[in-house]
Design a protein around this motif. Structure first.
Motif, mmCIF file in Angstrom:
data_model
loop_
_atom_site.group_PDB
_atom_site.id
_atom_site.type_symbol
_atom_site.label_atom_id
_atom_site.label_comp_id
_atom_site.label_asym_id
_atom_site.label_seq_id
_atom_site.Cartn_x
_atom_site.Cartn_y
_atom_site.Cartn_z
ATOM 1 N N VAL A 21 38.549 38.460 65.350
ATOM 2 C CA VAL A 21 39.615 39.267 66.058
ATOM 3 C C VAL A 21 39.468 40.757 65.309
ATOM 4 O O VAL A 21 39.885 41.680 66.231
ATOM 5 C CB VAL A 21 40.789 38.824 66.138
ATOM 6 N N GLY A 42 43.123 42.015 74.889
ATOM 7 C CA GLY A 42 42.584 41.056 74.066
ATOM 8 C C GLY A 42 41.460 41.644 72.706
ATOM 9 O O GLY A 42 41.018 41.018 71.990
ATOM 10 N N SER A 43 41.498 43.101 72.786
ATOM 11 C CA SER A 43 40.509 43.742 71.865
ATOM 12 C C SER A 43 41.075 43.701 70.492
ATOM 13 O O SER A 43 40.301 43.983 69.581
ATOM 14 C CB SER A 43 40.312 45.029 72.400
ATOM 15 N N LYS A 45 44.330 44.817 69.378
ATOM 16 C CA LYS A 45 45.108 46.159 68.936
ATOM 17 C C LYS A 45 46.480 45.731 68.550
ATOM 18 O O LYS A 45 46.828 46.273 67.469
ATOM 19 C CB LYS A 45 45.500 46.981 70.276
ATOM 20 N N SER A 46 47.098 44.632 68.954
ATOM 21 C CA SER A 46 48.319 44.131 68.428
ATOM 22 C C SER A 46 47.948 43.433 67.237
ATOM 23 O O SER A 46 48.797 43.557 66.161
ATOM 24 C CB SER A 46 49.160 42.983 69.519
HETATM 25 P P1 ADP Z 1 45.564 43.247 72.278
HETATM 26 O O1 ADP Z 1 46.679 43.648 71.678
HETATM 27 O O2 ADP Z 1 44.302 44.048 72.169
HETATM 28 O O3 ADP Z 1 45.612 42.815 73.736
HETATM 29 P P2 ADP Z 1 45.402 40.875 70.507
HETATM 30 O O4 ADP Z 1 45.428 41.392 69.166
HETATM 31 O O5 ADP Z 1 46.745 40.459 70.950
HETATM 32 O O6 ADP Z 1 44.802 41.933 71.567
HETATM 33 O O7 ADP Z 1 44.606 39.710 70.672
HETATM 34 C C1 ADP Z 1 43.186 39.769 70.304
HETATM 35 C C2 ADP Z 1 42.706 38.275 70.385
HETATM 36 O O8 ADP Z 1 43.139 37.352 69.531
HETATM 37 C C3 ADP Z 1 42.909 37.661 71.915
HETATM 38 O O9 ADP Z 1 41.772 36.833 72.368
HETATM 39 C C4 ADP Z 1 44.007 36.939 71.735
HETATM 40 O O10 ADP Z 1 44.032 35.586 72.628
HETATM 41 C C5 ADP Z 1 43.789 36.380 70.369
HETATM 42 N N1 ADP Z 1 44.838 35.983 69.410
HETATM 43 C C6 ADP Z 1 46.057 36.606 69.417
HETATM 44 N N2 ADP Z 1 47.111 36.027 68.641
HETATM 45 C C7 ADP Z 1 46.558 35.147 68.196
HETATM 46 C C8 ADP Z 1 46.907 33.745 67.568
HETATM 47 N N3 ADP Z 1 48.179 33.828 66.710
HETATM 48 N N4 ADP Z 1 46.306 32.874 67.399
HETATM 49 C C9 ADP Z 1 45.184 32.725 68.195
HETATM 50 N N5 ADP Z 1 44.639 33.694 68.981
HETATM 51 C C10 ADP Z 1 45.293 34.937 68.885
#
Ligand code: ADP
Ligand code: MG
Length: 245
Positions: A21, A42-43, A45-46
């Motif tokens: 990730v 899904g990139s 960012k969060s």
């Molecule tokens: P964005 O904020 O850019 O939309 P995220 O950082 O939220 O992306 O998520 C990036 C990827 O990691 C996504 O494919 C998401 O489904 C996955 N993901 C995010 N949090 C978790 C978690 N706690 N467990 C498993 N996968 C996660």
């Protein structure tokens, strides 16, 4: 590290199971800089924002705040974390506490500030976000835009060195987006260091010093808004921009 770097990530990696990730993330945010992070859902960012605040662990690499590597845990982590305020899509205010009490809470509980002092500071901050008249109300009595401005005041109450915003206007009705962005613009003008994940391209163009474009866990472009919006280099960015502009 760079002379005036406030947030610095070097070679940061993280997986969720098989999903890589965060892939070799290098990112420097200078003091007083506004960095907007954009990219498809899904990139990562969060996850990147949460890693900066150590709400997520990382597997390799380093993250420094003001030159200090993020501690693993304990009091040192709590102290360092308090230096970076976070504002989320959902405002997460305490429903049973007044606006004023929400803003005072962390300074009193975490910083052991005197109540009178914290209340006075909270009123100043509410004034700064245009909500001085609403201090005694409860969150449910406010609009979404007003609640998000309370959340910003609450983050500022801890006197953070930097603020992270993760899609702060995504949950808002369109007519409320601007009042929140205007508060953020004012913070930027006042010199606050900010990392902002947003889909508001007008904000990115007008307020950002740099635009960081992420895709599939990588930073694909890191450039001025002018360069990024007029001449994106990567196919991913061109494709992304063609869909949202
Ligand atoms: P964005 O904020 O850019 O939309 P995220 O950082 O939220 O992306 O998520 C990036 C990827 O990691 C996504 O494919 C998401 O489904 C996955 N993901 C995010 N949090 C978790 C978690 N706690 N467990 C498993 N996968 C996660
Ligand atoms: Mg996200």
């Amino acid at each position: 590290m760079a002379a005036d770097a406030l947030i610095e990530l070097r070679g940061v990696n993280k997986h969720y199971g098989k999903l890589h990730v965060l892939q070799d993330i290098d990112l420097t945010v200078g003091r007083g800089e506004v960095v907007v992070i954009i990219g498809p859902s899904g990139s990562g960012k969060s996850t990147l924002c949460r890693a900066i605040n150590r709400l997520e662990t990382i597997e390799s690499g380093t993250i420094r705040l003001d030159g200090v590597p993020l501690p693993e845990e304990g009091r040192a982590l709590a102290e360092l974390r308090a230096e970076v305020g976070m504002v989320f899509q959902s405002f997460n205010l305490f429903a049973h506490k007044t606006v004023l009490a929400n803003v005072m809470l962390a300074p009193v509980k975490v910083r052991r500030k005197k109540k009178e002092e914290a209340a006075q500071r909270a009123r100043e901050l509410l004034d700064r976000v245009g909500l001085a008249a609403h201090a005694e109300k409860y969150p449910a009595q406010l609009s979404g835009g007003q609640q998000q401005r309370v959340a910003i005041a609450r983050a500022l109450a801890m006197e953070p060195k930097a603020l992270l915003f993760d899609e702060p206007t995504s949950a808002l009705d369109p007519e409320m987006i601007n009042e929140v962005l205007e508060v953020m613009r004012q913070l930027a003008r006042d010199g606050m260091t900010m990392v902002v994940v947003t889909h508001e391209m007008g904000f990115a163009r007008s307020a950002a010093n740099r635009v960081v474009f992420m895709a599939d866990g990588r930073i694909v472009e890191d450039r001025t808004p002018e360069e990024f919006f007029t001449a994106p280099r990567s196919e991913r960015a061109k494709d992304f921009l063609s869909k949202i502009l």
